[in-house]
Design a protein around this motif. Sequence first.
Motif, PDB file in Angstrom:
ATOM      1  N   ARG A 157      -5.874  -6.676  -3.105  1.00 47.50           N
ATOM      2  CA  ARG A 157      -7.461  -6.193  -2.697  1.00 47.50           C
ATOM      3  C   ARG A 157      -7.332  -4.914  -2.021  1.00 47.50           C
ATOM      4  N   ILE A 158      -6.270  -4.991  -0.909  1.00 51.16           N
ATOM      5  CA  ILE A 158      -5.964  -3.326  -0.363  1.00 51.16           C
ATOM      6  C   ILE A 158      -5.972  -2.460  -1.389  1.00 51.16           C
ATOM      7  N   LEU A 159      -4.893  -2.774  -2.203  1.00 54.06           N
ATOM      8  CA  LEU A 159      -4.675  -1.566  -3.270  1.00 54.06           C
ATOM      9  C   LEU A 159      -5.742  -1.321  -3.934  1.00 54.06           C
ATOM     10  N   LYS A 198       0.730   4.220  -2.896  1.00 54.50           N
ATOM     11  CA  LYS A 198       0.571   5.661  -2.434  1.00 54.50           C
ATOM     12  C   LYS A 198       1.974   6.512  -3.027  1.00 54.50           C
ATOM     13  N   LEU A 206       0.878  -1.254  -0.066  1.00 53.61           N
ATOM     14  CA  LEU A 206       0.085  -0.050   0.192  1.00 53.61           C
ATOM     15  C   LEU A 206       0.781   1.270  -0.072  1.00 53.61           C
ATOM     16  N   ASP A 256      -9.068  -1.252  -2.954  1.00 63.53           N
ATOM     17  CA  ASP A 256      -9.921  -0.780  -1.958  1.00 63.53           C
ATOM     18  C   ASP A 256      -9.099   0.882  -1.893  1.00 63.53           C
ATOM     19  N   GLU A 257      -8.033   0.858  -1.928  1.00 62.05           N
ATOM     20  CA  GLU A 257      -7.484   2.184  -1.261  1.00 62.05           C
ATOM     21  C   GLU A 257      -6.702   3.094  -2.382  1.00 62.05           C
ATOM     22  N   ILE A 258      -6.231   2.808  -3.433  1.00 63.43           N
ATOM     23  CA  ILE A 258      -5.717   3.453  -4.599  1.00 63.43           C
ATOM     24  C   ILE A 258      -6.458   3.828  -5.787  1.00 63.43           C
ATOM     25  N   ASP A 259      -6.295   5.129  -5.764  1.00 66.28           N
ATOM     26  CA  ASP A 259      -7.405   5.702  -6.879  1.00 66.28           C
ATOM     27  C   ASP A 259      -6.693   5.707  -8.155  1.00 66.28           C
TER      28      ASP A 259
END
Lengths: 255, 66
Positions: free
Chosen positions: A170-172, A140, A136, A174-177
Amino acid sequence: MRDVLTIGGKELTNRLFLGTGKFPAKSIIPKVIKNSETQVVTVAIRRVDLNGEQENILNYIDKDCILMPNTSGARTAEEAVRIAHIARAAGCGNWIKIEVINDNKYLLPDNYETIKATEILAKEDFVVLPYVSPDLMVAKALVNAGAAAVMPLGAPIGSNRGLKTKELIRILIDEIDLPIIVDAGIGKPSQAAEAMEMGADAVLVNTAIATADDPIKMAAAFNFAVKAGRLAYLAGPGAEKIHGEASSPLTGFLR
Amino acid sequence: MQIKVNGQLVELAEMLTITDFIKSKNLKPDSLVIQYNYKILKREEWSNTILKENDELEILNFVGGG
């Protein structure tokens, strides 16, 4: 509604990216591209063998495809930047897949050097697609560096082992635009569908197609799988439950 | 006269331009990218660049890759 993936100002309607290495014969690549319906194709740059056969992969790639040269062979950000400059000078557009690798056993990317190269090339107006280990904070940093997408690996390059890093990807997602494109490790169409179902924006496949017994047929299989996975994601899969829940009514018959 | 091509020493018997050298190696120019002394050369510069002692030439092209 049209389902479009926009990267670097280009609108893509197909979410399977294709690598061109390891094919048993270059001559089948046009059919593979046709069956995969891919719009983005990766190539590499190498020294010409002065005493051997001169290969030009570009002859086999449909002119409508976007070329995404990679920086394979680079061990540092500086080398990746040099390769990117060469690719652009060769007239292959301004898309570049950053690939910086120092690890010969697992071929894992050097995230730190990759971020540095991304920052330099994004400032020079390249459309930069960095290949990274899913993390993550790295993702970022890539957003801040000006990447056009983030390409996390599912498993080591060429391993055909599937989404071993699923939770981190999955976290990427969810969190990365930015578009998340699963690159490396996908070995079967079902694994490509799995990545797309969980919300990946695209997948990049090479070895799984190139080393299949019938790469042309496998290209079609991946095309269907990516489409199916994407459609399932848009449809929104139902919730998982631990116990059974009857699909037919349980009352109003026999007793 | 010696030059370095793709990391290897090459002996040239006569004065050659880059275009001449490519021809002498039977390479098809269409897909090539040339780096001359660490600088990428435009295609139109090949024919008026004469190779000289200790020049370094990288002759590259696109291959399959993922």
